[in-house]
Structures are given as structure tokens and as C-alpha cells.
Scaffold this motif. Sequence first.
Motif, PDB file in Angstrom:
ATOM      1  N   LEU A 204       0.793  -1.388  -0.115  1.00  0.00           N
ATOM      2  CA  LEU A 204       0.052  -0.025  -0.003  1.00  0.00           C
ATOM      3  C   LEU A 204       0.660   1.225  -0.012  1.00  0.00           C
ATOM      4  O   LEU A 204       2.086   1.325   0.557  1.00  0.00           O
ATOM      5  CB  LEU A 204      -0.875  -0.089   1.130  1.00  0.00           C
ATOM      6  CG  LEU A 204      -1.646  -1.276   1.265  1.00  0.00           C
ATOM      7  CD1 LEU A 204      -2.701  -1.191   2.490  1.00  0.00           C
ATOM      8  CD2 LEU A 204      -2.740  -1.435   0.159  1.00  0.00           C
ATOM      9  N   PRO A 205       0.539   2.160  -0.649  1.00  0.00           N
ATOM     10  CA  PRO A 205       1.475   3.556  -0.447  1.00  0.00           C
ATOM     11  C   PRO A 205       1.533   4.185   0.631  1.00  0.00           C
ATOM     12  O   PRO A 205       0.555   4.049   1.729  1.00  0.00           O
ATOM     13  CB  PRO A 205       0.272   4.551  -1.558  1.00  0.00           C
ATOM     14  CG  PRO A 205      -0.910   4.044  -1.347  1.00  0.00           C
ATOM     15  CD  PRO A 205      -1.139   2.564  -1.341  1.00  0.00           C
ATOM     16  N   ASP A 206       2.383   4.802   1.127  1.00  0.00           N
ATOM     17  CA  ASP A 206       2.878   5.487   2.172  1.00  0.00           C
ATOM     18  C   ASP A 206       2.132   6.867   2.022  1.00  0.00           C
ATOM     19  O   ASP A 206       1.825   7.291   0.947  1.00  0.00           O
ATOM     20  CB  ASP A 206       4.337   5.685   2.179  1.00  0.00           C
ATOM     21  CG  ASP A 206       5.224   4.527   2.569  1.00  0.00           C
ATOM     22  OD1 ASP A 206       6.367   4.441   2.099  1.00  0.00           O
ATOM     23  OD2 ASP A 206       4.658   3.606   2.977  1.00  0.00           O
ATOM     24  N   GLU A 207       1.761   7.416   3.332  1.00  0.00           N
ATOM     25  CA  GLU A 207       0.929   8.670   3.500  1.00  0.00           C
ATOM     26  C   GLU A 207       1.866   9.811   2.810  1.00  0.00           C
ATOM     27  O   GLU A 207       1.366  10.685   2.145  1.00  0.00           O
ATOM     28  CB  GLU A 207       0.967   8.910   5.117  1.00  0.00           C
ATOM     29  CG  GLU A 207       0.031  10.306   5.074  1.00  0.00           C
ATOM     30  CD  GLU A 207      -0.161  10.382   6.630  1.00  0.00           C
ATOM     31  OE1 GLU A 207      -0.419  11.871   7.062  1.00  0.00           O
ATOM     32  OE2 GLU A 207      -0.271   9.477   7.304  1.00  0.00           O
ATOM     33  N   ASP A 209       3.418   9.695   0.233  1.00  0.00           N
ATOM     34  CA  ASP A 209       3.311   9.655  -1.319  1.00  0.00           C
ATOM     35  C   ASP A 209       2.032  10.085  -1.810  1.00  0.00           C
ATOM     36  O   ASP A 209       1.554   9.907  -2.915  1.00  0.00           O
ATOM     37  CB  ASP A 209       3.626   8.069  -1.746  1.00  0.00           C
ATOM     38  CG  ASP A 209       5.103   7.747  -1.644  1.00  0.00           C
ATOM     39  OD1 ASP A 209       5.903   8.581  -1.448  1.00  0.00           O
ATOM     40  OD2 ASP A 209       5.076   6.592  -1.006  1.00  0.00           O
ATOM     41  N   MET A 210       1.359  10.319  -0.905  1.00  0.00           N
ATOM     42  CA  MET A 210      -0.098  10.736  -1.226  1.00  0.00           C
ATOM     43  C   MET A 210      -0.569  12.289  -1.145  1.00  0.00           C
ATOM     44  O   MET A 210       0.125  13.009  -0.712  1.00  0.00           O
ATOM     45  CB  MET A 210      -1.322   9.995  -0.335  1.00  0.00           C
ATOM     46  CG  MET A 210      -0.864   8.474  -0.494  1.00  0.00           C
ATOM     47  SD  MET A 210      -2.098   7.529   0.659  1.00  0.00           S
ATOM     48  CE  MET A 210      -3.777   7.914   0.018  1.00  0.00           C
ATOM     49  N   GLY A 217      -7.992  11.505  -5.162  1.00  0.00           N
ATOM     50  CA  GLY A 217      -6.961  12.464  -5.714  1.00  0.00           C
ATOM     51  C   GLY A 217      -6.370  12.032  -7.082  1.00  0.00           C
ATOM     52  O   GLY A 217      -6.698  11.086  -7.512  1.00  0.00           O
ATOM     53  N   PHE A 218      -5.719  12.964  -7.558  1.00  0.00           N
ATOM     54  CA  PHE A 218      -4.717  12.619  -8.776  1.00  0.00           C
ATOM     55  C   PHE A 218      -4.061  11.528  -9.027  1.00  0.00           C
ATOM     56  O   PHE A 218      -3.806  10.745  -9.739  1.00  0.00           O
ATOM     57  CB  PHE A 218      -4.241  13.804  -9.507  1.00  0.00           C
ATOM     58  CG  PHE A 218      -5.497  14.858  -9.988  1.00  0.00           C
ATOM     59  CD1 PHE A 218      -5.876  14.642 -11.183  1.00  0.00           C
ATOM     60  CD2 PHE A 218      -5.291  15.991  -9.066  1.00  0.00           C
ATOM     61  CE1 PHE A 218      -6.820  15.491 -11.638  1.00  0.00           C
ATOM     62  CE2 PHE A 218      -6.440  16.928  -9.590  1.00  0.00           C
ATOM     63  CZ  PHE A 218      -7.146  16.435 -10.882  1.00  0.00           C
ATOM     64  N   ARG A 219      -3.243  11.514  -7.599  1.00  0.00           N
ATOM     65  CA  ARG A 219      -2.344  10.229  -7.450  1.00  0.00           C
ATOM     66  C   ARG A 219      -2.762   8.893  -7.250  1.00  0.00           C
ATOM     67  O   ARG A 219      -2.470   8.031  -7.672  1.00  0.00           O
ATOM     68  CB  ARG A 219      -1.175  10.643  -6.421  1.00  0.00           C
ATOM     69  CG  ARG A 219      -0.369  11.781  -6.717  1.00  0.00           C
ATOM     70  CD  ARG A 219       0.552  11.973  -5.304  1.00  0.00           C
ATOM     71  NE  ARG A 219       1.507  13.141  -5.658  1.00  0.00           N
ATOM     72  CZ  ARG A 219       2.304  13.583  -4.768  1.00  0.00           C
ATOM     73  NH1 ARG A 219       2.420  13.139  -4.147  1.00  0.00           N
ATOM     74  NH2 ARG A 219       3.348  14.572  -5.034  1.00  0.00           N
TER      75      ARG A 219
END
Length: 233
Positions: A204-207, A209-210, A217-219
Motif C-alpha cells: 500500500l502507498p505511504d502517506e 506519497d499521497m 486524488g490525482f495520484r
Amino acid sequence: GFFEPTLALFGYRGIFSAKPRAPGIDLGWYSDGCALFWRTETFDLVDKRRGSYNVGTQVYLLATLKHKESGRVVVVAVTHLKASKSKENERIRTQQAMELVDVLAAKASEVATSIGLSERDIPIIIMGDFNSEPTGEGYTRTAVKSVIERHHSSSPRLASAYPLDLPFSTWKTRGKDSVKRVIDYIFHNDKDARAFECTDILGLPDEKDMESHGLPGFRYPSDHLALAARFRV
């Protein structure tokens, strides 16, 4: 629909179960619900069931899939339980979760009998937005606890593919409020089913990176993080 013709290009078929009542219908749009897709070169659909719970307007999908290479039969369910935080809604979610596990146990028993196995030999996977925190948010009986703390003598014994102490699986900003919660899960019975194992999960993405406002969001254009697990059968 959008997903079915698009995923068909990649070799998937799917089934959908719409909620009988949903805000989208009142606004002149489609109902939300639950969908399940499988890759046709990997699985055959043996049977399916669209169900609604005894309480609430939420639905579930149940599919029995046969793994073509091994001949193994797997019972899979997807669901989206009652939303909104409150003691009454957690009671509804808990009742829904218990009902779903009972339905799955009955299907596993039926499949096992038909092929001469124990019901604990039938792999089971549940995927869904439970709208319920692992800790129960102060409630004694919760949807998640009703799944993973099912009595040890009962079948199936289910575990989470992901650690239950994730930072969040959804991070929503509504007005001035920003809330991070863990409410999405993949449960499975690899402690019971022979030669059935969860081997990998999607990172899962790290905070960091968001985007600062959270999701969507766009990411990351969804209000929930995507969970995925790989199983060996």
C-alpha cells in the motif's frame, strides 16, 4: 456497464448484484452494489448466488469457482456492509457479517459433500468494505470480530490477508474533517483448507506519497486503497 466490457478485453467475466435501494436511484442514476470478476483462462464458474441480508439494504455475491489447472473448487464472496459509524449500525454490520459467514459455511459444506471432502478442505475467500474498524471503535461485538474470532470449533476459521494494524485503508476529507480508517478486508481460511495459502499481498502507498487532502486524488483516484492478495491452491 463499464467494467464488464473493459475487463472482458483482458479475459475476465463478472457478475453484479445491485442494492435494492440506493441514493443513486433517487437521483436518476444506477444503483451501487457488489461485483466479482474472474479470469476465464484460470477459473470456471460453477455456480453463483446474489443475496441480500436479513437486516439493512446491503447485498453480497457468492461464487463457486473451479481452478482449471488443479481442479480445486474455491468459494468466494464479496460484500459491502452497512455504512456510517454508530452503535446501531455496528450491530447491523455484525449481524450481516455473521450471516455471510454462515452462508459461506453452508456452501462450503455443500461443495465438500458433493466431491467427498471435509468442508474445511474447501478454500474460502471473503472480500469487502465492512465499514468496521478492527478494534471495533469501542463496541463489544463488531463485524470484524465476528469473522476472525468465530469459535475455534466452528468452520470456517478465517484470518485477514493483511495485518489488522494498517495505518488506513480509506482516508476521506469531507468539509473540514479528515478521517483515516481501516474498513476494507480480505479474509480467508488457509488455517483450515489443505494446500491453500496466502502467499503475497499488494503493498500500500505511504502517506507521504499521497496528496495532503487524502483520498481521492490525482495520484490515487479512489476513496479507498486497493487491496489484493495472491493465493496458492
